[in-house]
Design an enzyme around this catalytic site. Structure first.
Site, PDB file in Angstrom:
ATOM      1  N   ASP A   1      52.004 -24.297   0.133  1.00  0.00           N
ATOM      2  CA  ASP A   1      50.766 -24.581  -0.570  1.00  0.00           C
ATOM      3  C   ASP A   1      49.883 -23.341  -0.439  1.00  0.00           C
ATOM      4  O   ASP A   1      50.164 -22.445   0.365  1.00  0.00           O
ATOM      5  CB  ASP A   1      50.112 -25.804   0.080  1.00  0.00           C
TER       6      ASP A   1
ATOM      7  N   ASP B   1      45.774 -23.240  -1.142  1.00  0.00           N
ATOM      8  CA  ASP B   1      44.437 -23.500  -0.598  1.00  0.00           C
ATOM      9  C   ASP B   1      44.529 -24.196   0.762  1.00  0.00           C
ATOM     10  O   ASP B   1      45.227 -25.203   0.915  1.00  0.00           O
ATOM     11  CB  ASP B   1      43.629 -24.366  -1.563  1.00  0.00           C
TER      12      ASP B   1
ATOM     13  N   GLU C   1      39.255 -23.397  -0.001  1.00  0.00           N
ATOM     14  CA  GLU C   1      39.571 -24.214  -1.174  1.00  0.00           C
ATOM     15  C   GLU C   1      38.871 -23.536  -2.350  1.00  0.00           C
ATOM     16  O   GLU C   1      37.645 -23.539  -2.454  1.00  0.00           O
ATOM     17  CB  GLU C   1      39.061 -25.644  -1.005  1.00  0.00           C
TER      18      GLU C   1
ATOM     19  N   ARG D   1      36.784 -32.214 -11.082  1.00  0.00           N
ATOM     20  CA  ARG D   1      36.179 -31.089 -10.355  1.00  0.00           C
ATOM     21  C   ARG D   1      36.045 -29.860 -11.248  1.00  0.00           C
ATOM     22  O   ARG D   1      35.033 -29.158 -11.218  1.00  0.00           O
ATOM     23  CB  ARG D   1      37.020 -30.760  -9.112  1.00  0.00           C
TER      24      ARG D   1
ATOM     25  N   SER E   1      50.747 -24.156  -6.177  1.00  0.00           N
ATOM     26  CA  SER E   1      49.355 -24.447  -5.874  1.00  0.00           C
ATOM     27  C   SER E   1      48.690 -25.353  -6.892  1.00  0.00           C
ATOM     28  O   SER E   1      48.885 -25.201  -8.102  1.00  0.00           O
ATOM     29  CB  SER E   1      48.574 -23.124  -5.801  1.00  0.00           C
ATOM     30  N   GLY E   2      47.880 -26.269  -6.380  1.00  0.00           N
ATOM     31  CA  GLY E   2      47.007 -27.049  -7.242  1.00  0.00           C
ATOM     32  C   GLY E   2      45.759 -26.280  -7.594  1.00  0.00           C
ATOM     33  O   GLY E   2      44.855 -26.819  -8.250  1.00  0.00           O
TER      34      GLY E   2
ATOM     35  N   LYS F   1      55.081 -30.013  -7.343  1.00  0.00           N
ATOM     36  CA  LYS F   1      55.407 -29.178  -6.181  1.00  0.00           C
ATOM     37  C   LYS F   1      56.843 -29.432  -5.715  1.00  0.00           C
ATOM     38  O   LYS F   1      57.595 -28.489  -5.431  1.00  0.00           O
ATOM     39  CB  LYS F   1      54.407 -29.431  -5.049  1.00  0.00           C
TER      40      LYS F   1
ATOM     41  N   ASP G   1      49.032 -28.844   3.596  1.00  0.00           N
ATOM     42  CA  ASP G   1      48.008 -29.517   4.397  1.00  0.00           C
ATOM     43  C   ASP G   1      47.504 -30.821   3.809  1.00  0.00           C
ATOM     44  O   ASP G   1      46.847 -31.593   4.495  1.00  0.00           O
ATOM     45  CB  ASP G   1      46.803 -28.586   4.593  1.00  0.00           C
TER      46      ASP G   1
ATOM     47  N   ASN H   1      48.806 -33.972  -1.662  1.00  0.00           N
ATOM     48  CA  ASN H   1      49.588 -33.500  -2.815  1.00  0.00           C
ATOM     49  C   ASN H   1      50.774 -32.632  -2.403  1.00  0.00           C
ATOM     50  O   ASN H   1      51.571 -32.227  -3.252  1.00  0.00           O
ATOM     51  CB  ASN H   1      48.696 -32.764  -3.826  1.00  0.00           C
TER      52      ASN H   1
END
Length: 301
Positions: A100, A102, A109, A145, A188-189, A233, A256, A259
């Protein structure tokens, strides 16, 4: 009997008796101890203990992990963590490390850094926390967001990129895997506009993130294409490992948040890095210190 499992303990202050503590902890579980070693890099200590169990099956390894986790929960092993790793993974000629971004590869983040320019950092941070705990659908929360960024000049992306810092040990971890001939990927999201230069600087083999839509020099508050969520992912882990001819059993996933759960579950070993409780509860191993390069000791790199 040949060693088929390795216990890797790591912590800022690891007791010198760690190998004996592990032996005592696992007595009666059918283990045969083979060898142990200890090292320190000045930031944290590492102890590895090679041992054998009758079959080395996934169920046996899960049982050993449960024993060690139970000892930590009752306070017997405060301040350190132990990963129980199949020797097959540690000894594999080629491995895939997938991470991941962030709060894993980087310390921040990114969506929160961007939201600060819209005066919405606290609001967005609360939504991010809920999403990472698994309380909200990730794709829906991402759209909500990103919507607060509508109208911001595209230049804020450059400003945020300058604020981003790699996690401690991240560059060393990637360099060690690459030098040993392994494959390193991130999924990554977050956003390609931030990730691209990081991926290029680190020399990553694969990387992907969401794409912020920019029209006439401003953020529109939207992302382009499908959202990189927990299912995506896992999909990319499987695709990239297959493309490289690397068995899933020889992959290491690090993350972490909620997701990341599918990716962590599908990998040969899933590592929770300073993770949310729901992630720590189901990951194969956990790192609860700020040094990402501890992953290389788990993987035997």
């Amino acid at each position: 009997m040949t060693s088929n499992v390795t216990a890797v303990s790591y912590g800022v202050h690891l007791p010198s008796s760690e190998a004996e503590i592990l032996r005592s902890l696992l007595v009666g579980s059918g283990t045969t101890f083979e060898a142990d070693s200890r090292s320190s890099n000045g930031r944290y200590d590492v102890c590895t203990v090679d041992f054998a169990v009758p079959s080395g099956s996934a169920a046996e390894i899960a049982g050993l992990r449960h024993l060690i986790a139970a000892a930590k929960e009752n306070g017997a092993r405060d301040g350190l963590d132990t990963a129980v790793v199949p020797a097959e993974l540690r000894q594999a000629g080629r491995k895939l490390l997938i991470m991941d971004v962030d709060s894993t590869l980087i310390q921040q983040e990114v969506i929160e850094l961007l939201a600060a320019y819209a005066g919405k950092r606290d609001e967005v941070a609360a939504v991010t926390e809920a999403a990472m705990r698994g309380e909200l659908d990730f794709a829906q929360s991402l759209h909500a967001r990103v919507a607060v960024l509508a109208g911001l000049p595209a230049a804020v992306v450059d400003s945020v990129r300058a604020e981003v810092k790699l996690s401690e040990g991240a560059a060393e971890l990637v360099a060690a895997f690459k030098a040993a001939g392994h494959v390193v990927a991130v999924v990554s999201g977050g956003f390609n506009q931030i990730l691209r230069p990081i991926a290029e600087d680190l020399g990553l083999d694969y990387w992907i993130a969401n794409e912020l839509e920019i029209v006439d020099g401003a953020l529109t508050g939207k992302v382009l294409g499908d959202v990189i969520d927990r299912a995506a992912k896992e999909k990319y882990l499987r695709e990239w490992s297959a493309a490289e001819g690397i068995a899933l059993e020889h992959t290491i996933a690090v993350g972490d948040g909620a997701n990341d759960l599918d990716m962590l579950g599908a990998a040969g070993i899933g590592v929770a890095f300073n993770a949310k409780p729901a992630v720590r509860a189901v990951a194969d191993a956990a790192i609860n210190m700020p040094y990402l390069d501890a992953v290389r000791h788990i993987a035997g790199v």
